[in-house]
Write a protein that holds these residues in place. Structure first.
Motif, PDB file in Angstrom:
ATOM      1  N   CYS A 190       0.842  -1.191   0.000  1.00 19.13           N
ATOM      2  CA  CYS A 190       0.000   0.000   0.000  1.00 19.13           C
ATOM      3  C   CYS A 190       0.882   1.249   0.000  1.00 19.13           C
ATOM      4  O   CYS A 190       2.024   1.215   0.432  1.00 19.13           O
ATOM      5  CB  CYS A 190      -0.957   0.009   1.185  1.00 19.13           C
ATOM      6  N   ALA A 191       0.326   2.321  -0.527  1.00 22.71           N
ATOM      7  CA  ALA A 191       1.035   3.600  -0.590  1.00 22.71           C
ATOM      8  C   ALA A 191       0.059   4.715  -0.217  1.00 22.71           C
ATOM      9  O   ALA A 191      -0.627   5.262  -1.079  1.00 22.71           O
ATOM     10  CB  ALA A 191       1.602   3.827  -1.991  1.00 22.71           C
ATOM     11  N   PRO A 192      -0.038   5.049   1.067  1.00 24.30           N
ATOM     12  CA  PRO A 192      -0.949   6.118   1.504  1.00 24.30           C
ATOM     13  C   PRO A 192      -0.326   7.499   1.299  1.00 24.30           C
ATOM     14  O   PRO A 192       0.196   8.108   2.220  1.00 24.30           O
ATOM     15  CB  PRO A 192      -1.178   5.798   2.978  1.00 24.30           C
TER      16      PRO A 192
ATOM     17  N   SER B 238      -1.717  10.365   0.575  1.00 23.14           N
ATOM     18  CA  SER B 238      -2.470  11.536   1.041  1.00 23.14           C
ATOM     19  C   SER B 238      -1.935  12.066   2.376  1.00 23.14           C
ATOM     20  O   SER B 238      -2.181  13.220   2.718  1.00 23.14           O
ATOM     21  CB  SER B 238      -3.957  11.197   1.165  1.00 23.14           C
ATOM     22  N   ARG B 239      -1.205  11.260   3.115  1.00 27.18           N
ATOM     23  CA  ARG B 239      -0.639  11.722   4.388  1.00 27.18           C
ATOM     24  C   ARG B 239       0.497  12.718   4.202  1.00 27.18           C
ATOM     25  O   ARG B 239       0.764  13.530   5.079  1.00 27.18           O
ATOM     26  CB  ARG B 239      -0.111  10.540   5.185  1.00 27.18           C
TER      27      ARG B 239
ATOM     28  N   ASP C   3      -3.639   7.748  -3.133  1.00 20.51           N
ATOM     29  CA  ASP C   3      -3.480   6.525  -2.358  1.00 20.51           C
ATOM     30  C   ASP C   3      -3.673   5.310  -3.278  1.00 20.51           C
ATOM     31  O   ASP C   3      -4.443   5.349  -4.219  1.00 20.51           O
ATOM     32  CB  ASP C   3      -4.505   6.478  -1.226  1.00 20.51           C
TER      33      ASP C   3
ATOM     34  N   ALA D  64      -3.359   0.710  -3.374  1.00 19.21           N
ATOM     35  CA  ALA D  64      -3.120  -0.576  -2.728  1.00 19.21           C
ATOM     36  C   ALA D  64      -3.144  -1.662  -3.798  1.00 19.21           C
ATOM     37  O   ALA D  64      -3.864  -1.556  -4.785  1.00 19.21           O
ATOM     38  CB  ALA D  64      -4.172  -0.858  -1.673  1.00 19.21           C
TER      39      ALA D  64
END
Length: 70
Positions: free
Chosen positions: A28-30, A32-33, A47, A49
């Protein structure tokens, strides 16, 4: 994406070596944080996944070749 491809090649090698019959790859690659909404380039990222179940296949199918370069 390079991380997923490296994980896929690793899983293929482990299955070919007989360490296991199947593997589960989860990534996963979040983003937006860490992205700033006011930055115009932020619209190009988001984001994501990915998940894949991999296993052995007959000869002539699956990953036939791979290579990595920097």
């Amino acid at each position: 994406m390079a991380g997923f491809l490296q994980e896929l090649v690793l899983a293929q090698g482990l299955i070919a070596a007989g360490v296991g019959k199947r593997g589960l790859i989860i990534q996963c690659a979040p983003m937006s944080r860490i992205l700033r909404p006011e930055d115009p380039w932020s619209a190009a990222f988001g984001d994501a996944a990915t998940a894949a179940v991999v296993g052995g296949v007959r000869d002539g199918y699956g990953i036939l070749a791979q290579g990595h370069a920097t």
